[in-house]
Design a protein around this motif. Sequence first.
Motif, PDB file in Angstrom:
ATOM      1  N   GLY A 122      30.485 -40.193  22.101  1.00 45.90           N
ATOM      2  CA  GLY A 122      29.656 -40.371  23.284  1.00 45.90           C
ATOM      3  C   GLY A 122      28.529 -39.353  23.378  1.00 45.90           C
ATOM      4  N   THR A 123      27.690 -39.552  24.367  1.00 48.61           N
ATOM      5  CA  THR A 123      26.555 -38.660  24.585  1.00 48.61           C
ATOM      6  C   THR A 123      27.040 -37.254  24.904  1.00 48.61           C
ATOM      7  OG1 THR A 123      25.243 -40.494  25.425  1.00 48.61           O
ATOM      8  CG2 THR A 123      24.456 -38.281  25.932  1.00 48.61           C
ATOM      9  N   ALA A 124      26.469 -36.279  24.235  1.00 47.54           N
ATOM     10  CA  ALA A 124      26.851 -34.887  24.464  1.00 47.54           C
ATOM     11  C   ALA A 124      26.387 -34.417  25.837  1.00 47.54           C
ATOM     12  CB  ALA A 124      26.240 -33.988  23.398  1.00 47.54           C
ATOM     13  N   PRO A 125      27.148 -33.507  26.479  1.00 47.02           N
ATOM     14  CA  PRO A 125      26.746 -32.982  27.778  1.00 47.02           C
ATOM     15  C   PRO A 125      25.616 -31.969  27.685  1.00 47.02           C
ATOM     16  CG  PRO A 125      28.823 -32.003  27.100  1.00 47.02           C
ATOM     17  CD  PRO A 125      28.495 -33.036  26.090  1.00 47.02           C
ATOM     18  N   MET A 126      25.205 -31.618  26.460  1.00 42.03           N
ATOM     19  CA  MET A 126      24.066 -30.715  26.302  1.00 42.03           C
ATOM     20  C   MET A 126      23.178 -31.239  25.178  1.00 42.03           C
ATOM     21  SD  MET A 126      26.654 -29.780  24.268  1.00 42.03           S
ATOM     22  CE  MET A 126      27.189 -28.683  22.924  1.00 42.03           C
ATOM     23  N   GLN A 127      21.885 -30.955  25.272  1.00 43.56           N
ATOM     24  CA  GLN A 127      20.932 -31.482  24.306  1.00 43.56           C
ATOM     25  C   GLN A 127      21.222 -30.980  22.899  1.00 43.56           C
ATOM     26  OE1 GLN A 127      18.617 -33.868  24.810  1.00 43.56           O
ATOM     27  NE2 GLN A 127      18.387 -33.802  22.581  1.00 43.56           N
TER      28      GLN A 127
END
Length: 204
Positions: free
Chosen positions: A116-121
């Motif tokens: 899934g999308t990471a919580p940080m860039q």
Amino acid sequence: MRQKASRLAIATAGLGLALSLTACGADQPAANNTAAPTPAPSATSPAPSSAEAGAATGAWVNDFCGALSPLAELGQLQPPEMQPGDLAGARSAVGDFLGKIEGSVGPVVDDLEKLGTAPMQAGEDAKASVLELFKPVRDEAKSAKEKLDAAPASDANAVKEAATSLQNVGQGLQKASTGMSSAKGTAEVEAAGKDQPNCQKLNG
């Protein structure tokens, strides 16, 4: 030609293990582990606490390290044994080696694409960088093995083409080992993963 390709693949296989350690290593200088700024909360959606944000980041990085774990298998590969004039043996050795590389790199690509999308860039940057480095390796190894398996057993040219692809795969692994050390987002991901179990396993 075939032996040269095999030696190159073996030499760079060990680098695959090294880069898997680099990706989540704890020996690098500590980096700023501050999560990316969170959008301002709406009236009905309170901002997550720093503890919640840290837990989400840690969990994601742990999964990221888990996705990289099959790369360790590259370091266990042994040079295929081939005798001059033994077409069947060369075909078997090259095909088996391509299959083992695909078996190690393929799950990494698959699992990162599912992650899934990471919580940080920085996490998104690191994931994109790893996929950019390893997807071409997986694709070439898979394609070369499929073509070799489909060719007649007596097709010496098919073995030669597969050996050329094996050389390209080795060069791809070499490129990956170099690229991982400077991949965008790696330093922050390393710092976030230093206490995560999957990252610690990569460090042995």
